[in-house]
Design an enzyme around this catalytic site. Structure first.
Site, PDB file in Angstrom:
ATOM      1  N   ARG A 285       0.811  -1.218   0.000  1.00  0.00           N
ATOM      2  CA  ARG A 285       0.000   0.000   0.000  1.00  0.00           C
ATOM      3  C   ARG A 285       0.844   1.267   0.000  1.00  0.00           C
ATOM      4  NH1 ARG A 285      -5.232   0.148   2.033  1.00  0.00           N
ATOM      5  NH2 ARG A 285      -4.789  -1.813   3.116  1.00  0.00           N
TER       6      ARG A 285
ATOM      7  N   ARG B  31     -13.102  -0.551  -2.458  1.00  0.00           N
ATOM      8  CA  ARG B  31     -12.686  -0.296  -1.080  1.00  0.00           C
ATOM      9  C   ARG B  31     -13.739   0.449  -0.249  1.00  0.00           C
ATOM     10  NH1 ARG B  31      -9.075   2.665   0.287  1.00  0.00           N
ATOM     11  NH2 ARG B  31      -8.333   1.452   2.061  1.00  0.00           N
TER      12      ARG B  31
ATOM     13  N   TYR C 187     -14.741  -1.738   2.828  1.00  0.00           N
ATOM     14  CA  TYR C 187     -14.054  -1.352   4.060  1.00  0.00           C
ATOM     15  C   TYR C 187     -14.532  -0.019   4.644  1.00  0.00           C
ATOM     16  CZ  TYR C 187     -10.489  -4.604   2.229  1.00  0.00           C
ATOM     17  OH  TYR C 187      -9.822  -5.687   1.733  1.00  0.00           O
TER      18      TYR C 187
ATOM     19  N   CYS D 208     -26.503  -1.123  -9.754  1.00  0.00           N
ATOM     20  CA  CYS D 208     -27.791  -1.327  -9.073  1.00  0.00           C
ATOM     21  C   CYS D 208     -27.592  -1.942  -7.694  1.00  0.00           C
ATOM     22  CB  CYS D 208     -28.704  -2.190  -9.934  1.00  0.00           C
ATOM     23  SG  CYS D 208     -29.202  -1.370 -11.451  1.00  0.00           S
TER      24      CYS D 208
ATOM     25  N   TYR E 131      -4.940  -1.754  -4.119  1.00  0.00           N
ATOM     26  CA  TYR E 131      -6.223  -2.427  -3.914  1.00  0.00           C
ATOM     27  C   TYR E 131      -7.348  -1.731  -4.678  1.00  0.00           C
ATOM     28  CZ  TYR E 131      -3.328  -4.470  -0.351  1.00  0.00           C
ATOM     29  OH  TYR E 131      -2.284  -5.096   0.291  1.00  0.00           O
TER      30      TYR E 131
END
Length: 432
Positions: free
Chosen positions: A278, A314, A318, A346, A375
């Site tokens: 990351r 994400r 998260y 949708c 990610y």
């Protein structure tokens, strides 16, 4: 720091206007900065310069071959968690002796391919995996170098879905059983114990959990050496977080992390491996999208964009925050607006932000999601039959598409009809 800055009222990626890329490839798309990728790798490499080390990029965060080639050329190793990632790394020119194979569910076939193609080490996560790897290695007449991943039961103080070092998590073996498991490994002729592996989670914003885990690893190293094991390598995982907002509450710098590692385990004389993903890739990428509509609801304004949760999952998965900015720089004194920023899928979960205050935008305006390099593209899908979006790499004043957007025809053509549905008269009723 990244290389996505406003210049003359427009957002640039290094020396390329974002609007120029959008005009060439369409929206939405991911764009990555070569300069940012190199800079972030170098920060980690220099932070560990006090001893032998290898910075292995965690490919699960971003696995495009062009990105892997940039980092490999800087001297990076790769941390892989599947044979697909292993083969991508090899295709990008990464030698086997710079590839570490992690993951809780390695199959015999994956082990076989990695042993045949060359591997730096397997980070073994269970006794059954250890037994299987021994059998595969012996069948090939090889010896597999291993570390054992230990679970130190340390709270990483991060999101529950990306914590990996607590006792209830599926990763590694309890550190309390490590000596027993290492004794077992020493008796298996297809394995060679070389070190210890630990990883406690992702997006950590303080050093204390790392230091607590590494203290346990240091103690275990001394115990295992006393038991007769040759521990020469410590794989300390990744997990250092990035600033997803422009607030002053920034995570520790790689330099601070490197000093902490030296303080915790530097006296052991081991080669150090770390596996950042990351922090190398996150702020090196943007997701760029176009506004389709600005819709007035009962009590809010909706910003409906052409990017969706299948492109960047994400926030849905998260509750993750991304700074979202207009590609055209707002003028001083412009009054901000407040939007729920949503995609066209949708699902109510296709929501990037609620009541987000940002500069006012209108239909057809471009917006950019910052810190989207990690990610993002790797977790994308074709939900709602939406094609995967392009990935673009910028290098100075140049840019290139490094993964093209498939056409609808290409996407649909991957389906195949069985013979009984393919016959010309399959819609006709059977004869009486």
């Amino acid at each position: 720091m990244d290389h996505f800055l406003y210049r003359d009222g427009a957002l640039y990626a290094e020396d390329v206007p974002i609007a120029d890329i959008a005009a060439a490839v369409g929206t939405p798309f991911y764009v990555y900065s070569t300069a940012t990728l190199k800079r972030h790798f170098t920060l980690f490499d220099e932070a560990l310069a006090w001893g032998d080390h290898l910075v292995c990029f965690a490919m699960k965060s971003l696995s495009n071959q062009a990105v892997l080639k940039i980092l490999a050329d800087q001297g990076a190793g790769m941390d892989v968690v599947s044979i697909g990632e292993y083969l991508r790394a090899k295709a990008a020119g990464v030698p086997g002796d710079r590839i570490v194979f992690s993951g809780v569910g390695k199959t015999a076939d994956e082990m076989r391919q990695a042993l045949q193609g060359g591997i730096r080490q397997f980070n073994v996560e269970s006794e059954p995996e250890m037994i299987m790897l021994d059998q595969v290695a012996q069948s090939l007449g090889k010896v597999a170098p291993i570390t054992v991943r230990v679970n130190p039961d340390v709270d990483a103080k991060t999101h529950a879905k990306i914590a990996t070092g607590k006792s209830e998590n599926k990763f590694g073996i309890p550190i309390s059983r490590a000596r027993e498991v290492y004794a077992m490994a020493a008796k298996l002729p297809g394995l060679k114990v070389i070190g210890i592996d630990v990883h406690i989670g992702s997006q950590l914003t303080e050093l204390a959990p790392f230091e607590a885990a590494y203290a346990k690893v240091a103690e275990l190293t001394e115990q295992l050496r006393a038991d007769g094991h040759e521990i020469t390598r410590l794989d300390l995982g990744g997990g250092l977080g990035i600033p997803y907002t422009r607030s002053n509450d920034a995570p520790p710098l790689p330099t601070d992390y490197g000093k902490m590692v030296q303080r915790a385990v530097g006296h052991l004389g081991c080669e150090i491996e770390i596996e950042p993903g990351r922090l190398i890739a996150g702020n090196a990428g943007l997701l760029v999208s176009k506004v389709i509509y600005v819709k007035s609801g009962e009590d809010r304004e909706f910003l409906i964009i052409d990017g969706a949760m299948n492109d960047l999952i994400r926030p849905a998965m998260y509750e993750a925050w991304h700074d979202i900015v207009p590609v055209v720089e707002p003028a001083p004194g412009d009054v901000p607006a407040k939007y729920d920023i949503v995609g066209p899928i949708c699902e109510s979960g296709d929501t990037f932000a609620k009541a987000r205050e940002m500069p006012a935008v209108a239909a057809d305006d471009l917006i950019a999601f910052r810190s989207a390099g990690a990610y993002g593209a790797v977790m994308a899908s074709e939900y709602n039959s939406r094609p995967l979006i392009p990935e673009v790499l910028v290098n100075g004043d140049q840019f290139a598409v490094i993964r093209a957007r498939p056409t609808y025809e290409e996407m649909i053509a991957r389906d195949t009809l069985p013979a009984w549905l393919s016959t010309p008269d399959n819609s006709e009723s059977p004869a009486d």
